[in-house]
Design a protein around this motif. Structure first.
Motif, short mmCIF file in Angstrom:
data_model
loop_
_atom_site.label_atom_id
_atom_site.label_comp_id
_atom_site.label_asym_id
_atom_site.label_seq_id
_atom_site.Cartn_x
_atom_site.Cartn_y
_atom_site.Cartn_z
N SER A 19 -24.46 -1.81 28.88
CA SER A 19 -24.74 -0.99 27.51
C SER A 19 -26.37 -1.21 27.12
O SER A 19 -26.69 -0.43 26.18
N THR A 23 -27.65 5.66 28.12
CA THR A 23 -26.58 6.58 28.38
C THR A 23 -27.03 7.50 29.46
O THR A 23 -26.60 7.76 30.52
N ALA A 24 -28.24 8.34 28.98
CA ALA A 24 -28.79 9.29 30.04
C ALA A 24 -29.11 8.77 31.19
O ALA A 24 -28.88 9.36 32.11
N ILE A 26 -27.62 5.96 32.89
CA ILE A 26 -26.50 5.64 33.61
C ILE A 26 -25.84 6.97 33.82
O ILE A 26 -25.38 6.96 35.08
N TYR A 27 -25.88 7.75 33.04
CA TYR A 27 -24.98 9.24 33.36
C TYR A 27 -25.94 9.99 34.50
O TYR A 27 -25.23 10.34 35.63
N GLY A 28 -27.08 9.93 34.59
CA GLY A 28 -28.16 10.84 35.45
C GLY A 28 -27.91 9.98 36.61
O GLY A 28 -28.12 10.53 37.76
N SER A 29 -27.91 8.51 36.91
CA SER A 29 -28.09 7.74 38.19
C SER A 29 -26.53 8.05 38.84
O SER A 29 -26.51 8.44 39.97
N LEU A 30 -25.37 8.05 38.02
CA LEU A 30 -24.13 8.61 38.50
C LEU A 30 -24.09 9.92 39.17
O LEU A 30 -23.60 9.99 40.14
N SER A 31 -24.68 10.87 38.56
CA SER A 31 -24.88 12.21 38.81
C SER A 31 -25.60 12.35 40.15
O SER A 31 -25.27 13.11 40.96
N SER A 35 -24.14 13.41 43.81
CA SER A 35 -24.71 14.73 44.28
C SER A 35 -25.16 14.55 45.81
O SER A 35 -25.02 15.49 46.68
#
Length: 368
Positions: A19, A23-24, A26-31, A35
């Motif tokens: 946390s 958030t951006a 975390i989400y960007g790394s996962l994406s 990919s």
């Protein structure tokens, strides 16, 4: 104090408390990682199964069929479960306030409603072709490089083309999104279809011997095709709004509609390698399931006589496959996209009506 200053300990604390990260990020790394894994698999899985594992044609088709079934069904399944859980919670919330219980529709009724959603039907027709073309480019990129350019460009140049074809779509989208804000998603997507058609016709007229033009076309074909794929989620969000307005829902069934789009369009991922290998065999007599897998390895050894006889026909067949597939896809997509009416004044009207629904001005709204 020294323990807190330890970078390893700080890293562990960040992992334990994600946390702390935006958030951006975390989400960007996962994406990013998803990919990378997805694109590496798409690029090499056909060659790997055929050349390394030497899978036979029947087993390959069975595997692709199983993949088609699960790949198509999992998104609408999870979308339905997701929206039902959310809306069930909302229904309990309403019941606590003694508001009359709203009618809940079944999945069969939802599908019947969706079958009357004209823009949804035209969109999935167009998107099915787009998914097919994106995965066709990925699956056959190594084949095109090998038989059209391998004896005319270096290995590093081929790697550069491959890298550009995966990175450029993400950079291009920054520009495409600015165009979407100015002209609308519909006009930008239509322009990309015209561009795909124009580039393919120019390449067809130029022929397979224009090496530099061929390099540009192979890379740009992937760049603009992938770029179009990344814009289409914006259209799906508009379809979610139109579905809410047409059926006067209490809550937008966004996960379910995204899942239904995947149900119809994801078979294109399976059709790409199957239709591609079939077309290659029809045009050239070259069956990737019966070749010698070692013939792909770059070597100083002279080619066998049979390979030397097959190579010109195979090269010509690969070229025709490279240009005629995007020409056909572009023409079919322009035809279906011309029937899509959710843009301009129609889109503005849907957005306004959706805003009215969200403000609770419309009675008798059905729930899923």
């Amino acid at each position: 104090m020294e323990l807190n200053a330890d970078p390893v300990n700080m890293g562990l604390r960040l992992l334990a408390c994600p946390s702390h990260l935006p958030t951006a990020v975390i989400y960007g790394s996962l994406s990013l990682f998803v990919s990378i894994l997805h694109n590496v698999f798409l690029l090499y899985y056909v060659d790997t199964f055929v050349s390394v594992y030497k899978i036979d044609k029947l087993s390959f088709w069975i595997g692709e069929t199983v993949f088609l079934i699960w790949n198509s069904l999992n998104d609408p399944l999870f979308g339905w479960l997701s929206d039902r859980v959310f809306l069930s919670t909302q229904q309990l919330y309403i019941e606590k306030r003694s508001v009359p219980q709203e009618k809940r529709i079944t999945l069969a009724e939802y599908l019947q409603q969706l079958s009357r959603h004209r823009n949804f039907l035209w969109f999935v027709c167009m998107n099915l072709i787009q998914v097919f073309h994106c995965h066709f480019n990925s699956n056959f990129f190594p084949l095109f490089l090998e038989h059209l350019l391998s004896d005319q460009i270096s290995v590093s140049t081929g790697s550069f083309l491959l890298g550009v074809s995966y990175i450029a779509p993400h950079l291009n989208n920054l520009y495409f999104l600015s165009l979407c804000r100015r002209w609308g998603v519909y006009a930008v997507v239509r322009g990309l279809f015209f561009l795909k058609l124009a580039l393919s016709v120019v390449m067809l007229l130029a022929g397979p011997d224009q090496v530099y033009l061929l390099c540009i076309f192979i890379a740009s074909n992937r760049v603009f095709t992938e770029g179009t794929c990344k814009l289409l989620n914006l259209v799906v969000t508009d379809l979610v709004d139109e579905d809410l307005v047409l059926n006067r829902r209490k809550q937008a069934a966004s996960a379910l509609l995204f899942g239904m789009v995947a149900l119809v369009t994801k078979p294109g991922q399976t059709f790409a390698p199957l239709i591609g290998t079939w077309l290659l065999c029809v045009y050239t007599g070259y069956d990737i399931f019966q070749r010698n897998p070692l013939s792909n390895v770059v070597s100083a050894q002279p080619k066998l006589e049979s390979d030397a006889v097959l190579e010109p026909t195979l090269r010509q067949g690969c070229f025709y496959l490279l240009v005629f597939v995007p020409i056909t896809c572009a023409l079919l997509q322009l035809l279906s996209w011309s029937q899509f009416s959710l843009h301009g004044k129609r889109l503005q009207m849907v957005k306004a009506q959706r805003q009215g629904l969200m403000q609770g001005r419309t009675p008798e709204i059905k729930m899923i």
